[in-house]
Motif scaffolding. Structure first.
Motif, PDB file in Angstrom:
ATOM      1  N   LEU A  40     -10.522  -7.268   1.498  1.00 47.26           N
ATOM      2  CA  LEU A  40     -10.298  -6.114   0.623  1.00 47.26           C
ATOM      3  C   LEU A  40     -11.595  -5.314   0.493  1.00 47.26           C
ATOM      4  CD1 LEU A  40      -8.549  -4.492  -1.327  1.00 47.26           C
ATOM      5  CD2 LEU A  40      -9.132  -6.104  -3.109  1.00 47.26           C
ATOM      6  N   TYR A  54      -6.131  -0.221  -3.112  1.00 48.50           N
ATOM      7  CA  TYR A  54      -5.166  -0.836  -4.025  1.00 48.50           C
ATOM      8  C   TYR A  54      -3.781  -0.260  -3.790  1.00 48.50           C
ATOM      9  CZ  TYR A  54      -9.192  -2.619  -6.584  1.00 48.50           C
ATOM     10  OH  TYR A  54     -10.360  -3.255  -6.925  1.00 48.50           O
ATOM     11  N   HIS A  55      -3.728   1.060  -3.623  1.00 48.99           N
ATOM     12  CA  HIS A  55      -2.419   1.691  -3.415  1.00 48.99           C
ATOM     13  C   HIS A  55      -1.745   1.137  -2.166  1.00 48.99           C
ATOM     14  CE1 HIS A  55       0.688   4.789  -3.212  1.00 48.99           C
ATOM     15  NE2 HIS A  55       0.428   4.826  -1.924  1.00 48.99           N
ATOM     16  N   LEU A  56      -2.493   1.081  -1.079  1.00 44.27           N
ATOM     17  CA  LEU A  56      -1.889   0.604   0.168  1.00 44.27           C
ATOM     18  C   LEU A  56      -1.436  -0.843   0.032  1.00 44.27           C
ATOM     19  CD1 LEU A  56      -4.242   2.110   2.901  1.00 44.27           C
ATOM     20  CD2 LEU A  56      -1.910   2.792   2.356  1.00 44.27           C
ATOM     21  N   LEU A  57      -2.297  -1.700  -0.538  1.00 41.19           N
ATOM     22  CA  LEU A  57      -1.964  -3.123  -0.606  1.00 41.19           C
ATOM     23  C   LEU A  57      -0.859  -3.394  -1.614  1.00 41.19           C
ATOM     24  CD1 LEU A  57      -5.479  -4.710  -0.266  1.00 41.19           C
ATOM     25  CD2 LEU A  57      -3.665  -4.586   1.434  1.00 41.19           C
ATOM     26  N   GLN A  58      -0.828  -2.612  -2.702  1.00 42.26           N
ATOM     27  CA  GLN A  58       0.144  -2.892  -3.749  1.00 42.26           C
ATOM     28  C   GLN A  58       1.487  -2.220  -3.478  1.00 42.26           C
ATOM     29  OE1 GLN A  58      -0.255  -5.029  -5.947  1.00 42.26           O
ATOM     30  NE2 GLN A  58       1.363  -4.688  -7.441  1.00 42.26           N
ATOM     31  N   ASP A  71       2.201   0.072  -0.516  1.00 43.96           N
ATOM     32  CA  ASP A  71       2.533   0.650   0.786  1.00 43.96           C
ATOM     33  C   ASP A  71       1.885  -0.125   1.931  1.00 43.96           C
ATOM     34  OD1 ASP A  71       3.608   2.358   2.622  1.00 43.96           O
ATOM     35  OD2 ASP A  71       2.249   4.019   2.230  1.00 43.96           O
ATOM     36  N   ARG A  72       2.258  -1.413   2.038  1.00 43.76           N
ATOM     37  CA  ARG A  72       1.691  -2.212   3.133  1.00 43.76           C
ATOM     38  C   ARG A  72       2.094  -1.671   4.492  1.00 43.76           C
ATOM     39  NH1 ARG A  72      -0.804  -7.797   1.882  1.00 43.76           N
ATOM     40  NH2 ARG A  72      -0.987  -7.480  -0.350  1.00 43.76           N
ATOM     41  N   SER A  73       3.335  -1.172   4.581  1.00 40.84           N
ATOM     42  CA  SER A  73       3.765  -0.647   5.875  1.00 40.84           C
ATOM     43  C   SER A  73       2.927   0.580   6.237  1.00 40.84           C
ATOM     44  CB  SER A  73       5.255  -0.300   5.852  1.00 40.84           C
ATOM     45  OG  SER A  73       5.487   0.752   4.944  1.00 40.84           O
ATOM     46  N   GLY A  74       2.540   1.369   5.205  1.00 42.58           N
ATOM     47  CA  GLY A  74       1.665   2.505   5.450  1.00 42.58           C
ATOM     48  C   GLY A  74       0.308   2.041   5.967  1.00 42.58           C
ATOM     49  N   ALA A  75      -0.199   0.944   5.426  1.00 41.38           N
ATOM     50  CA  ALA A  75      -1.489   0.408   5.862  1.00 41.38           C
ATOM     51  C   ALA A  75      -1.422  -0.012   7.323  1.00 41.38           C
ATOM     52  CB  ALA A  75      -1.891  -0.775   4.986  1.00 41.38           C
ATOM     53  N   VAL A  76      -0.337  -0.713   7.673  1.00 45.60           N
ATOM     54  CA  VAL A  76      -0.178  -1.160   9.061  1.00 45.60           C
ATOM     55  C   VAL A  76      -0.060   0.047   9.983  1.00 45.60           C
ATOM     56  CG1 VAL A  76       1.335  -2.407  10.647  1.00 45.60           C
ATOM     57  CG2 VAL A  76       0.855  -3.340   8.366  1.00 45.60           C
ATOM     58  N   ARG A 130      -9.135   3.100  -4.987  1.00 41.49           N
ATOM     59  CA  ARG A 130      -7.787   3.533  -5.329  1.00 41.49           C
ATOM     60  C   ARG A 130      -6.889   3.513  -4.089  1.00 41.49           C
ATOM     61  NH1 ARG A 130      -5.635   8.698  -6.494  1.00 41.49           N
ATOM     62  NH2 ARG A 130      -7.582   9.553  -5.705  1.00 41.49           N
ATOM     63  N   MET A 131      -7.427   3.974  -2.963  1.00 36.68           N
ATOM     64  CA  MET A 131      -6.644   3.982  -1.733  1.00 36.68           C
ATOM     65  C   MET A 131      -6.281   2.563  -1.302  1.00 36.68           C
ATOM     66  SD  MET A 131      -8.709   6.829   0.475  1.00 36.68           S
ATOM     67  CE  MET A 131      -8.447   8.599   0.184  1.00 36.68           C
TER      68      MET A 131
END
Lengths: 194, 194
Positions: free
Chosen positions: A5, A28-32, A34-39, A25-26
């Motif tokens: 992290l 936390y947002h992705l992990l909390q 929008d994991r698919s967005g992170a991938v 903030r980015m």
């Protein structure tokens, strides 16, 4: 906190305009939420970083040897438009009123930042513009101090080679009211009246 | 423009607070000036998206079963501090003045956004707080409308179970001048004077 992290927050700070708080903030947002967005973003970054190159003729970003515009042989080879960035080129293309080719500097002259003629590919531009078919070079760099300086240098470089070098018209923007237009623009519009 | 460049711009827009223009700027910056940053960020995203989970005790982000704080058996098990985000927890940790454990809600009650007690893990908090060792629950949610509502609900939930539920003190920030502090804060500081 998790090591990967922290690594993600550090990596997000490499993005322009992103500080510690935004990066947190980015992440936390992705992990909390929008994991698919992170991938997806991770994959897009890898793909773009390895797949995107510069067009061998105009220097814009492309995945092949030539970009779509340079590969289009139906355009007017007598016109060459010089822009600072692919975004500027996209804006010009959206107007639908230019049918020539482009040369993308990928920046502007900025001696204080160590950006000289070589960094923005001016030698390549000289070569491209003297291919025997180009007659007019339209310099569409921004009307900022650095963009104007870049345009000046390009004019000095290409005019002695027998090329017509023009600049986008300066004037009052369409839809604007004189009262709110800055004085320099009005002065230019007056001088260039037609 | 390149397909994988467009894909990258689209993916960057998944980041909170990033619109089309910022996404373009970020993509151009990475591809033009910081390819290694792009690769690094891509890898960090993949790693975090697959490796980061929630601590089974406090719900914060961690890579193992338990986070570092929950795994530390030397802390005071009688104190449990409830915070909204890992960033809030990090801020409290940096003060060095809290030696208990945490419970991270990963959000706050926000019925309009569909965030109810279950989404922020209140059932898990009830279970965690009634482990027989916790005596006091310090609710450190933000002093916003939603944070206050969350604190109220947590108090209603835990007080009947025989737990002492406290809230961070409201008052004038250290180093601030009264003249510039908002009236609600001054009123609270007056009422809680000591």
């Amino acid at each position: 906190m998790a090591g990967s992290l922290d690594a993600l927050i550090d990596a997000l700070r490499r993005l322009p305009g992103v500080g510690v708080k935004s990066a947190q903030r980015m992440a936390y947002h992705l992990l909390q939420h929008d994991r698919s967005g992170a991938v997806l973003l991770g994959r897009a970054l890898q793909q773009a970083a390895t797949g995107v190159q510069h067009c061998s003729r105009c220097h814009t970003f492309t995945e092949g040897e030539l970009c779509g515009v340079c590969a289009d042989t139906s355009r007017d080879a007598r016109l060459l438009c010089v822009v600072e960035t692919p975004a500027d080129q996209a804006a010009l293309e959206r107007t639908g009123s230019f049918r020539g080719y482009y040369y993308v500097l990928m920046g502007r002259l900025s001696p204080l930042d160590g950006v000289g003629p070589r960094e923005i590919g001016l030698p390549g531009l000289a070569e491209r513009a003297t291919d025997g078919r180009v007659e007019e070079v339209i310099v569409a760099t921004n009307f900022t101090a650095e963009g104007e300086a870049t345009a000046h240098v390009i004019g000095e470089m290409l005019r002695p080679r027998g090329l017509q070098v023009t600049r986008l018209a300066r004037g009052v923007p369409v839809g604007s009211e004189l009262e709110y237009v800055d004085l320099g623009t009005i002065a230019h519009a007056l001088a260039d009246r037609r």
